[in-house]
Motif scaffolding. Structure first.
Motif, PDB file in Angstrom:
ATOM      1  N   LEU A  17     -42.083 -31.588  12.883  1.00  0.00           N
ATOM      2  CA  LEU A  17     -42.980 -32.495  12.156  1.00  0.00           C
ATOM      3  C   LEU A  17     -43.442 -33.644  13.040  1.00  0.00           C
ATOM      4  CD1 LEU A  17     -41.241 -32.564   8.661  1.00  0.00           C
ATOM      5  CD2 LEU A  17     -43.402 -31.444   9.271  1.00  0.00           C
ATOM      6  N   ALA A  18     -42.563 -34.136  13.887  1.00  0.00           N
ATOM      7  CA  ALA A  18     -42.929 -35.219  14.800  1.00  0.00           C
ATOM      8  C   ALA A  18     -43.987 -34.753  15.802  1.00  0.00           C
ATOM      9  CB  ALA A  18     -41.688 -35.732  15.533  1.00  0.00           C
ATOM     10  N   GLU A  19     -43.828 -33.546  16.297  1.00  0.00           N
ATOM     11  CA  GLU A  19     -44.786 -33.011  17.279  1.00  0.00           C
ATOM     12  C   GLU A  19     -46.161 -32.760  16.657  1.00  0.00           C
ATOM     13  OE1 GLU A  19     -41.747 -30.701  20.324  1.00  0.00           O
ATOM     14  OE2 GLU A  19     -42.609 -29.578  18.648  1.00  0.00           O
ATOM     15  N   HIS A  20     -46.200 -32.525  15.362  1.00  0.00           N
ATOM     16  CA  HIS A  20     -47.460 -32.216  14.687  1.00  0.00           C
ATOM     17  C   HIS A  20     -47.916 -33.331  13.747  1.00  0.00           C
ATOM     18  CE1 HIS A  20     -45.908 -28.294  15.997  1.00  0.00           C
ATOM     19  NE2 HIS A  20     -47.184 -28.045  16.220  1.00  0.00           N
ATOM     20  N   GLN A  21     -47.349 -34.517  13.884  1.00  0.00           N
ATOM     21  CA  GLN A  21     -47.641 -35.604  12.945  1.00  0.00           C
ATOM     22  C   GLN A  21     -49.100 -36.055  12.946  1.00  0.00           C
ATOM     23  OE1 GLN A  21     -45.203 -39.018  13.761  1.00  0.00           O
ATOM     24  NE2 GLN A  21     -45.584 -38.915  15.949  1.00  0.00           N
ATOM     25  N   ALA A  22     -49.812 -35.829  14.020  1.00  0.00           N
ATOM     26  CA  ALA A  22     -51.226 -36.225  14.078  1.00  0.00           C
ATOM     27  C   ALA A  22     -52.072 -35.437  13.068  1.00  0.00           C
ATOM     28  CB  ALA A  22     -51.774 -36.030  15.486  1.00  0.00           C
ATOM     29  N   LYS A  23     -51.577 -34.296  12.633  1.00  0.00           N
ATOM     30  CA  LYS A  23     -52.300 -33.456  11.667  1.00  0.00           C
ATOM     31  C   LYS A  23     -52.100 -33.929  10.230  1.00  0.00           C
ATOM     32  CE  LYS A  23     -51.781 -29.318  14.515  1.00  0.00           C
ATOM     33  NZ  LYS A  23     -51.164 -27.982  14.579  1.00  0.00           N
ATOM     34  N   GLY A  24     -51.279 -34.936  10.030  1.00  0.00           N
ATOM     35  CA  GLY A  24     -50.996 -35.416   8.671  1.00  0.00           C
ATOM     36  C   GLY A  24     -49.876 -34.610   8.038  1.00  0.00           C
ATOM     37  N   TYR A  25     -50.047 -34.268   6.780  1.00  0.00           N
ATOM     38  CA  TYR A  25     -49.028 -33.489   6.071  1.00  0.00           C
ATOM     39  C   TYR A  25     -49.039 -32.049   6.574  1.00  0.00           C
ATOM     40  CZ  TYR A  25     -48.284 -37.314   2.818  1.00  0.00           C
ATOM     41  OH  TYR A  25     -47.960 -38.520   2.273  1.00  0.00           O
ATOM     42  N   ILE A  26     -47.850 -31.540   6.890  1.00  0.00           N
ATOM     43  CA  ILE A  26     -47.697 -30.196   7.439  1.00  0.00           C
ATOM     44  C   ILE A  26     -47.098 -29.289   6.361  1.00  0.00           C
ATOM     45  CG2 ILE A  26     -46.672 -28.802   9.283  1.00  0.00           C
ATOM     46  CD1 ILE A  26     -48.593 -31.028  10.293  1.00  0.00           C
ATOM     47  N   PRO A  27     -47.770 -28.184   6.032  1.00  0.00           N
ATOM     48  CA  PRO A  27     -47.229 -27.274   5.027  1.00  0.00           C
ATOM     49  C   PRO A  27     -45.879 -26.679   5.453  1.00  0.00           C
ATOM     50  CG  PRO A  27     -49.548 -26.803   5.432  1.00  0.00           C
ATOM     51  CD  PRO A  27     -49.098 -27.786   6.483  1.00  0.00           C
ATOM     52  N   LEU A  28     -45.000 -26.528   4.490  1.00  0.00           N
ATOM     53  CA  LEU A  28     -43.668 -25.960   4.728  1.00  0.00           C
ATOM     54  C   LEU A  28     -43.764 -24.597   5.392  1.00  0.00           C
ATOM     55  CD1 LEU A  28     -40.585 -26.246   4.158  1.00  0.00           C
ATOM     56  CD2 LEU A  28     -41.024 -25.074   2.004  1.00  0.00           C
ATOM     57  N   LYS A  29     -44.733 -23.821   4.968  1.00  0.00           N
ATOM     58  CA  LYS A  29     -44.910 -22.465   5.506  1.00  0.00           C
ATOM     59  C   LYS A  29     -45.150 -22.487   7.018  1.00  0.00           C
ATOM     60  CE  LYS A  29     -47.498 -18.249   4.638  1.00  0.00           C
ATOM     61  NZ  LYS A  29     -48.415 -17.581   3.727  1.00  0.00           N
ATOM     62  N   GLU A  30     -45.937 -23.448   7.483  1.00  0.00           N
ATOM     63  CA  GLU A  30     -46.208 -23.554   8.928  1.00  0.00           C
ATOM     64  C   GLU A  30     -44.942 -23.888   9.710  1.00  0.00           C
ATOM     65  OE1 GLU A  30     -49.382 -26.172  10.039  1.00  0.00           O
ATOM     66  OE2 GLU A  30     -50.763 -25.303   8.550  1.00  0.00           O
ATOM     67  N   VAL A  31     -44.178 -24.827   9.198  1.00  0.00           N
ATOM     68  CA  VAL A  31     -42.928 -25.211   9.873  1.00  0.00           C
ATOM     69  C   VAL A  31     -41.986 -24.019   9.912  1.00  0.00           C
ATOM     70  CG1 VAL A  31     -40.935 -26.761   9.839  1.00  0.00           C
ATOM     71  CG2 VAL A  31     -43.187 -27.620   9.159  1.00  0.00           C
ATOM     72  N   ALA A  32     -41.855 -23.330   8.783  1.00  0.00           N
ATOM     73  CA  ALA A  32     -40.962 -22.162   8.696  1.00  0.00           C
ATOM     74  C   ALA A  32     -41.370 -21.091   9.710  1.00  0.00           C
ATOM     75  CB  ALA A  32     -40.980 -21.603   7.282  1.00  0.00           C
ATOM     76  N   GLN A  33     -42.667 -20.852   9.837  1.00  0.00           N
ATOM     77  CA  GLN A  33     -43.147 -19.847  10.790  1.00  0.00           C
ATOM     78  C   GLN A  33     -42.879 -20.264  12.228  1.00  0.00           C
ATOM     79  OE1 GLN A  33     -47.251 -19.468   9.588  1.00  0.00           O
ATOM     80  NE2 GLN A  33     -46.804 -17.723   8.258  1.00  0.00           N
TER      81      GLN A  33
END
Length: 143
Positions: A17-33
């Motif tokens: 989440l920290a690495e992708h924080q510029a994108k705003g809210y990150i869907p759980l599915k993306e993190v899981a993948q």
């Protein structure tokens, strides 16, 4: 002390989440993948982190999860304390004198207390921001 899968995965989620924080809210599915973690298992970890106000969630289109603070404000120790029963090397350190009647005259107590202090100081000295760096410890492991 043995760090559980929950603790290890919580750290991976926080880094992701920290690495992708510029994108705003990150869907759980993306993190899981990205992390190759089951969505179902990840939900329980995320819920724990949301309840502790480490993450913020948003439902609906454009929703997902994000950190509530900057990555440099989260220590590894603080995240592991949320997910693990204890970071103590032996039970008597956490459970106190009522757990161990020998605590008052235990010749090894100060050693265990010292080890607990070293563990906590070490884990509290590493932030999620530190783990995001490509030259973080462990990146040079070669077999």
């Amino acid at each position: 002390m043995l760090v559980s899968t929950k603790g290890r995965y919580a750290l991976r989620v926080m880094i992701d989440l920290a690495e992708h924080q510029a994108k705003g809210y990150i869907p759980l599915k993306e993190v899981a993948q990205r992390q190759d973690i089951s969505e179902k298992y990840l939900e329980s970890i995320i819920n724990l982190l949301v309840k502790a106000n480490v993450l913020r969630g948003l439902r609906g289109k454009g929703g997902g999860y994000k950190l509530t603070k900057s990555p440099d404000l989260y220590t590894v120790g603080s995240i592991l304390r949320l997910t693990e029963t204890t970071l103590a090397p032996v039970a008597c350190i956490d459970q106190g004198p009522e757990f161990c009647p020998r605590m008052g005259d235990c010749p090894t107590l100060s050693m265990w207390q010292g080890l607990a202090k070293v563990i906590n100081e070490y884990l509290d000295g590493i932030t999620i921001a530190d783990l995001m760096k490509s030259d973080a410890p462990g990146d040079y492991y070669v077999i």
